[in-house]
Design a protein around this motif. Structure first.
Motif, short mmCIF file in Angstrom:
data_model
loop_
_atom_site.label_atom_id
_atom_site.label_comp_id
_atom_site.label_asym_id
_atom_site.label_seq_id
_atom_site.Cartn_x
_atom_site.Cartn_y
_atom_site.Cartn_z
N GLY A 292 0.88 -1.18 0.07
CA GLY A 292 -0.18 -0.13 0.10
C GLY A 292 0.97 1.21 -0.25
N SER A 293 0.33 2.45 0.06
CA SER A 293 0.98 3.50 -0.16
C SER A 293 0.38 4.52 0.99
N GLY A 294 1.10 5.43 1.53
CA GLY A 294 0.74 6.32 2.74
C GLY A 294 0.13 5.81 3.79
N THR A 295 -1.07 6.04 4.18
CA THR A 295 -1.97 5.47 5.42
C THR A 295 -2.11 4.07 4.98
N SER A 296 -2.30 3.72 3.86
CA SER A 296 -2.83 2.35 3.67
C SER A 296 -1.54 1.44 3.75
N TYR A 297 -0.38 1.94 3.83
CA TYR A 297 0.81 1.18 3.89
C TYR A 297 1.01 1.15 5.50
N VAL A 339 -3.75 -2.84 -0.55
CA VAL A 339 -4.52 -2.01 0.30
C VAL A 339 -4.68 -0.57 -0.35
N SER A 340 -5.88 -0.13 -0.59
CA SER A 340 -5.99 1.31 -1.04
C SER A 340 -7.45 1.90 -0.69
N GLN A 341 -7.53 2.92 -0.19
CA GLN A 341 -8.69 3.47 0.07
C GLN A 341 -9.29 3.64 -1.33
N SER A 342 -8.57 4.61 -2.33
CA SER A 342 -9.21 4.94 -3.42
C SER A 342 -9.29 3.80 -4.70
N GLY A 343 -8.27 2.81 -4.73
CA GLY A 343 -8.30 2.04 -5.63
C GLY A 343 -7.73 2.67 -6.73
N GLU A 344 -7.01 3.72 -6.61
CA GLU A 344 -6.68 4.48 -7.99
C GLU A 344 -5.20 4.79 -7.76
N THR A 345 -4.56 4.63 -6.69
CA THR A 345 -3.11 5.02 -6.54
C THR A 345 -2.02 4.39 -7.45
N ALA A 346 -1.41 5.22 -8.26
CA ALA A 346 -0.58 4.59 -9.55
C ALA A 346 0.25 3.62 -8.88
N CYS A 390 -12.32 14.06 2.86
CA CYS A 390 -11.24 14.86 3.31
C CYS A 390 -9.93 14.09 2.65
N VAL A 391 -9.11 14.95 2.19
CA VAL A 391 -7.59 14.49 1.58
C VAL A 391 -6.91 13.40 2.65
N LEU A 392 -7.18 13.74 3.91
CA LEU A 392 -6.35 12.81 4.76
C LEU A 392 -7.24 11.70 5.02
N ALA A 393 -6.75 10.39 4.98
CA ALA A 393 -7.32 9.33 5.39
C ALA A 393 -7.48 9.10 6.79
N THR A 394 -8.70 8.87 7.22
CA THR A 394 -9.02 8.75 8.78
C THR A 394 -9.75 7.46 9.06
N LYS A 474 1.82 15.59 10.51
CA LYS A 474 2.31 16.44 9.31
C LYS A 474 1.64 17.02 8.09
N GLU A 475 0.79 15.85 7.72
CA GLU A 475 -0.05 16.38 6.38
C GLU A 475 -0.92 17.39 6.61
N VAL A 476 -1.39 17.71 7.93
CA VAL A 476 -2.53 18.69 8.12
C VAL A 476 -1.98 19.83 8.84
N LEU A 582 -1.26 18.07 -1.41
CA LEU A 582 -1.46 16.66 -1.30
C LEU A 582 -2.76 16.54 -2.38
N ALA A 583 -2.85 15.35 -2.62
CA ALA A 583 -4.17 14.96 -3.46
C ALA A 583 -4.65 13.64 -2.85
N LYS A 584 -5.85 13.60 -2.88
CA LYS A 584 -6.72 12.43 -2.27
C LYS A 584 -6.03 11.05 -2.65
N SER A 585 -5.93 11.26 -4.05
CA SER A 585 -5.22 9.87 -4.60
C SER A 585 -4.41 10.38 -5.60
N VAL A 586 -3.05 9.50 -5.44
CA VAL A 586 -1.97 10.07 -6.45
C VAL A 586 -2.05 9.31 -7.58
N THR A 587 -2.28 9.98 -8.68
CA THR A 587 -2.47 8.80 -9.79
C THR A 587 -1.36 9.02 -10.79
C1 G6P Z 1 -2.16 9.79 -1.09
C2 G6P Z 1 -2.96 10.56 0.12
C3 G6P Z 1 -2.85 9.78 1.28
C4 G6P Z 1 -3.09 8.15 1.06
C5 G6P Z 1 -2.30 7.85 -0.12
C6 G6P Z 1 -2.48 6.34 -0.60
O1 G6P Z 1 -0.87 10.28 -1.09
O2 G6P Z 1 -2.46 12.06 0.08
O3 G6P Z 1 -3.70 10.11 2.49
O4 G6P Z 1 -2.78 7.45 2.27
O5 G6P Z 1 -2.55 8.55 -1.10
O6 G6P Z 1 -3.99 6.58 -0.98
P1 G6P Z 1 -4.96 5.19 -1.21
O7 G6P Z 1 -6.24 5.48 -1.94
O8 G6P Z 1 -3.83 4.04 -2.02
O9 G6P Z 1 -5.10 4.58 0.06
#
Ligand code: G6P
Length: 589
Positions: A292-297, A339-346, A390-394, A474-476, A582-587
């Motif tokens: 995963g990336s970010g919070t999902s990691y 693992v990914s909230q958005s399912g779109e993280t490149a 919200c851009v931040l994953a909670t 840090k993020e917010v 920041l962006a909600k999902s980094v594509t």
């Molecule tokens: C971006 C967001 C983070 C998020 C990460 C992974 O960097 O700013 O908040 O944790 O992507 O996103 P995902 O949708 O794959 O869980």
């Protein structure tokens, strides 16, 4: 990442598009624009946030019942009015909005330049309108010219296109999200469902290479890989607009933090058969990766501690962007859980692609159903957390933790026990998100708001919480926050502790003795100790009571720090829903 929306139907388009754009603003917010069609094409666009642009240009005041709109997060070309979408062809007849990146843009632009096309912007998007124009000049109709243009694009796109001479809205996707909404009086297309949810719950998830042609006569979808018309089913979504709106809350971040009382329970409402299948896949795998990336990691890392402790199982946890370094360990018997909230993280999508190329089985844990990840995985489990704006994953983080914990219990044959324990957590989460707790944490935020640095420590599972807590702060709030395993801070970084340096200490009954002695080391150098702990301790300068929850501690202990991060942002005059850069999902990679 950008947000796009389009509408064709009986209502005035501009107000619908404007409201939709506001719901997509989390996807990007450096500029925005709208195009509508009545007797001609009308376009309004500007740099800035949507509300500011609206005060200046009155975005709802353009006529027509067909239109497209865009909210931008610059990738190709700076933040200027000219680079804002929609983009048009040489004659201003064809308007396009786009989310994604056209990789062969330079090559296409060079060939269009040589046919005397006049480009106004520096964006990759603008080539799409010129490509369509070019093909229409050769006698093709709008639909065929659009398909021909799409076929020449490399990279990723979700696009919506309209043309001044026809009441047709064309939407297409490859690698970027796009969902259609089927309403009583028309059709929508958008990057995300909340953009049109107040008008319809009936949606069609577009697949890669699908092109949807919407007109007053109806909806037709073609797949351009084989040019055949396809039948995509209409799904009815179960959550409603209230879940995508702020309601009584000032910000989505606080709303989503508060929703955790429900979302943790929702995460464990799963079809038992799906969980059983995943459990079997885990048992049969030779080598398991959580990525995963970010919070999902961070959720993956916490899960690896849980699986180690409860299941005596070793899990490889890898950042999706670092996954290519592990390619040589992958075999058809390897199981990858992405693992990914958005399912779109490149980074995640690329990692999954490489795992599939090596024959691995891929299961994903995702919040956005219909996202690219749900379609590229062999199977997926839904987080059921509802839209996270919200851009931040909670809430998606605690849902990921809850789901992993449920899987861990299921692996030991204690599915029902695990589900009951996680469901019962609502009681604790209710206390932790109450107004009393929020006020208490606000007091702490007042003390910390002027600090430039803070440290966080924890051992075992609490170390993973420290990492996620540092990321939230840090993020917010833009305060530098660094997490360490309890035993590690003294190996160097303790040199930075001076009088008043805040340090958040995560304590569980299991490792209380060791972590408190680490806290004492910091306090004796002048550190200000904040304990997130089931019991008070004399070393704490400030105590946040978080009841002991054993393997569920990561869910419980992160919540007060999510609130702290929120309060810090508000007290520092920042917008918690839209942190800078920041962006909600980094594509993009
Ligand atoms: C971006 C967001 C983070 C998020 C990460 C992974 O960097 O700013 O908040 O944790 O992507 O996103 P995902 O949708 O794959 O869980």
């Amino acid at each position: 990442m950008c947000g796009i929306i389009g509408y064709i139907g009986k209502q005035e388009a501009a107000p619908l598009l404007f409201n939709g754009l506001k719901r997509l603003e989390y996807r990007g917010y450096d500029s925005a624009g709208i195009a509508t069609l009545d007797s001609g094409l009308h376009i309004k666009k500007e740099v800035g946030r949507i509300d500011d642009i609206h005060s200046k240009l009155n975005l709802t005041d353009i006529p027509g019942t067909l239109g497209i709109a865009h909210t931008r997060w610059a990738t190709h070309g700076g933040v200027t009015k000219t680079n804002a979408h929609p983009h048009v062809d040489c004659n201003g007849n064809i308007a396009v909005v786009h989310n994604g990146i056209i990789e062969n843009y330079q090559e296409l632009r060079n060939s269009l330049d040589s046919s005397n096309h006049q480009f106004k912007s520096e964006t990759d998007t603008e080539i799409i309108s010129h490509l369509i124009e070019d093909t229409m000049k050769k006698g093709y109709n709008f639909e065929d010219a659009t398909i021909s243009a799409l076929k020449s694009l490399e990279g990723s796109y979700a696009v919506m296109v309209m043309n001044k001479d026809e009441r047709k809205l064309i939407a297409a996707r490859k690698g970027s999200p796009l969902v259609l909404g089927v309403a009583n009086d028309g059709y929508f297309g958008a990057s995300d469902i909340p953009a049109f949810l107040e008008h319809t719950k009936d949606v069609v998830y577009m697949h890669d290479f699908d092109v949807a042609v919407m007109s007053d006569e109806g909806l037709k979808i073609l797949n351009i890989l084989d040019n055949k018309q396809v039948d995509r089913k209409i799904d009815t979504i179960e959550w409603d607009i209230a879940q995508a709106e702020k309601g009584e809350f000032q910000h989505f971040m606080l709303k989503e933090i508060s929703e955790q009382v429900d979302t943790v329970q929702m995460a464990v409402q799963q079809d038992k058969k799906i969980i059983d299948d995943v459990v079997n896949d885990i048992k049969n795998a030779h080598g398991i990766f959580f990525i995963g990336s970010g919070t999902s990691y961070n959720a993956c890392l916490a899960a690896s501690y849980i699986f180690s402790k409860i299941n005596k199982m070793h899990i490889n946890v890898v950042l999706a962007s670092e996954f290519p370094n592990y390619g040589h360990f992958l075999t058809p018997k390897t199981l990858v859980i992405a693992v990914s909230q958005s399912g779109e993280t490149a980074d995640v999508l690329d990692a999954v692609k490489s795992a599939k190329e090596r024959g691995c089985k891929v299961i994903s844990i995702v919040n956005v159903i219909g996202s690219s990840l749900t379609r590229t995985s062999d199977s997926f489990i839904s987080l059921n957390a509802g839209p996270e704006i919200c851009v931040l994953a909670t809430k998606s983080y605690t849902s990921q933790l809850a789901l992993f914990t449920l899987l861990s219990y299921a692996l030991t044959g204690s599915y029902d026990e695990g589900k009951a324990k996680l469901t019962y957590l609502w009681n604790v989460i209710y206390q932790l998100t109450s107004a009393t707790m929020r006020n208490k944490i606000k007091e702490l935020a007042e003390k910390l708001k002027g600090k430039n640095n803070l440290f966080l420590i924890g051992r075992g599972l609490q170390y993973t919480t420290a990492l996620e807590a540092a990321l939230k702060i840090k993020e917010v709030s833009y305060i530098h926050a660094e997490a360490f395993a309890g035993g590690e801070l003294k190996h160097g970084t303790i040199a930075l502790i001076e009088k008043g340096t805040p340090c958040i200490v995560f304590v569980s009954s299991e490792n209380e003795k060791q972590i408190i002695s680490n806290a004492i080391e910091i306090k004796s150098r002048g550190g200000y100790i904040i304990g997130v702990s089931p019991r008070n301790n004399e070393v704490f300068d400030f105590w946040i009571k978080a009841p002991e929850a054993n393997s569920e501690n990561p869910i419980v202990q992160i919540i007060p720090i999510q609130i702290l991060a929120y309060q810090l942002a508000v007290l520092r005059g920042l917008d918690p829903d839209r942190p800078r850069n920041l962006a909600k999902s980094v594509t993009v990679n």
